[in-house]
Scaffold this motif. Structure first.
Motif, mmCIF file in Angstrom:
data_model
loop_
_atom_site.group_PDB
_atom_site.id
_atom_site.type_symbol
_atom_site.label_atom_id
_atom_site.label_comp_id
_atom_site.label_asym_id
_atom_site.label_seq_id
_atom_site.Cartn_x
_atom_site.Cartn_y
_atom_site.Cartn_z
ATOM 1 N N ARG A 44 0.847 -1.191 0.000
ATOM 2 C CA ARG A 44 0.000 0.000 0.000
ATOM 3 C C ARG A 44 0.886 1.247 0.000
ATOM 4 N N PRO A 45 0.607 2.204 -0.888
ATOM 5 C CA PRO A 45 1.321 3.482 -0.814
ATOM 6 C C PRO A 45 0.730 4.312 0.327
ATOM 7 N N VAL A 46 1.592 4.879 1.151
ATOM 8 C CA VAL A 46 1.154 5.697 2.283
ATOM 9 C C VAL A 46 2.149 6.832 2.499
ATOM 10 N N ASN A 47 1.669 7.881 3.148
ATOM 11 C CA ASN A 47 2.614 8.910 3.556
ATOM 12 C C ASN A 47 3.036 8.639 4.994
ATOM 13 N N HIS A 48 4.200 9.139 5.350
ATOM 14 C CA HIS A 48 4.779 8.819 6.646
ATOM 15 C C HIS A 48 5.514 10.020 7.219
ATOM 16 N N VAL A 49 5.849 9.893 8.482
ATOM 17 C CA VAL A 49 6.742 10.830 9.146
ATOM 18 C C VAL A 49 7.689 9.988 10.001
ATOM 19 N N LEU A 50 8.926 10.453 10.119
ATOM 20 C CA LEU A 50 9.921 9.773 10.942
ATOM 21 C C LEU A 50 9.988 10.501 12.277
ATOM 22 N N VAL A 51 9.716 9.788 13.372
ATOM 23 C CA VAL A 51 9.691 10.384 14.704
ATOM 24 C C VAL A 51 10.548 9.538 15.640
ATOM 25 N N ASP A 52 11.605 10.128 16.154
ATOM 26 C CA ASP A 52 12.481 9.430 17.105
ATOM 27 C C ASP A 52 12.961 8.076 16.572
ATOM 28 N N GLY A 53 13.264 8.026 15.284
ATOM 29 C CA GLY A 53 13.776 6.810 14.669
ATOM 30 C C GLY A 53 12.721 5.806 14.240
ATOM 31 N N ASP A 54 11.452 6.081 14.523
ATOM 32 C CA ASP A 54 10.359 5.202 14.112
ATOM 33 C C ASP A 54 9.564 5.857 12.994
ATOM 34 N N LEU A 55 9.007 5.030 12.124
ATOM 35 C CA LEU A 55 8.100 5.516 11.082
ATOM 36 C C LEU A 55 6.686 5.519 11.644
ATOM 37 N N VAL A 56 5.931 6.536 11.280
ATOM 38 C CA VAL A 56 4.533 6.593 11.697
ATOM 39 C C VAL A 56 3.689 6.816 10.450
ATOM 40 N N ILE A 57 2.635 6.014 10.332
ATOM 41 C CA ILE A 57 1.672 6.184 9.247
ATOM 42 C C ILE A 57 0.287 6.267 9.882
ATOM 43 N N ARG A 58 -0.677 6.785 9.134
ATOM 44 C CA ARG A 58 -2.062 6.853 9.603
ATOM 45 C C ARG A 58 -2.898 5.901 8.770
ATOM 46 N N THR A 59 -3.870 5.278 9.410
ATOM 47 C CA THR A 59 -4.756 4.333 8.732
ATOM 48 C C THR A 59 -6.189 4.554 9.199
ATOM 49 N N HIS A 60 -7.100 3.915 8.521
ATOM 50 C CA HIS A 60 -8.505 4.026 8.916
ATOM 51 C C HIS A 60 -8.965 2.746 9.622
ATOM 52 N N GLU A 61 -10.132 2.829 10.210
ATOM 53 C CA GLU A 61 -10.675 1.762 11.052
ATOM 54 C C GLU A 61 -10.680 0.388 10.399
ATOM 55 N N ARG A 62 -11.050 0.312 9.132
ATOM 56 C CA ARG A 62 -11.211 -0.986 8.480
ATOM 57 C C ARG A 62 -10.033 -1.381 7.596
ATOM 58 N N ALA A 63 -8.951 -0.639 7.648
ATOM 59 C CA ALA A 63 -7.775 -0.971 6.845
ATOM 60 C C ALA A 63 -7.200 -2.309 7.296
ATOM 61 N N ALA A 64 -6.751 -3.098 6.339
ATOM 62 C CA ALA A 64 -6.193 -4.418 6.655
ATOM 63 C C ALA A 64 -5.024 -4.304 7.628
#
Length: 145
Positions: A44-64
């Motif tokens: 899945r293509p997603v946008n991300h941000v790098l925070v304290d060495g971890d990647l963070v992405i946002r998803t919705h309630e029913r996303a696999a």
């Protein structure tokens, strides 16, 4: 530009160190998350941000991935994440892949922080944040030979 009859200029691949690979990953906002769904690889293509060495992405309630990452209290779900910046004409640039565990963020304060840092690109409500802790970081830079 080159066409099929014109050979592309020679290039070589140079391995990136951990710190440089993460820095490059943090310099872009779009990548691809890879996980298993029904025992098959899913991308899945997603946008991300790098925070304290971890990647963070946002998803919705029913996303696999939301459903997979939220199951149980264990380590989370194993994922790979890839991002790159490769020039379409010269084919020079870089690619970084991280492999690690994706976990659903449940702490309300942490979740609010990620909501402020990361705006989804799609026109859809994204109720969840998933944090990916990179266990394995690899990358290559494609340079002229």
């Amino acid at each position: 530009m080159t066409d099929d009859a014109t050979p592309a200029p020679a290039r070589r691949s140079v391995d990136l160190g951990h710190a440089e690979a993460l820095a490059l990953l943090g310099s872009v906002s779009l990548g691809r998350v890879v996980f298993t769904r029904q025992a098959l690889p899913t991308v899945r293509p997603v946008n991300h941000v790098l925070v304290d060495g971890d990647l963070v992405i946002r998803t919705h309630e029913r996303a696999a991935l939301t459903l997979r990452a939220g199951q149980g209290e264990g380590d989370g779900v194993v994922v790979a994440y890839e991002a790159d910046d490769i020039d379409p004409v010269t084919h020079l640039g870089w690619s970084v892949v991280v492999t690690g565990y994706a976990r659903l963020v449940t702490d309300p304060g942490e979740r609010a922080r990620y909501d402020a840092l990361l705006r989804p690109w799609v026109d859809r409500t994204m109720e969840h944040a998933i944090r990916i802790h990179p266990t394995l970081v690899t990358g290559v830079r494609l340079v002229a030979a």
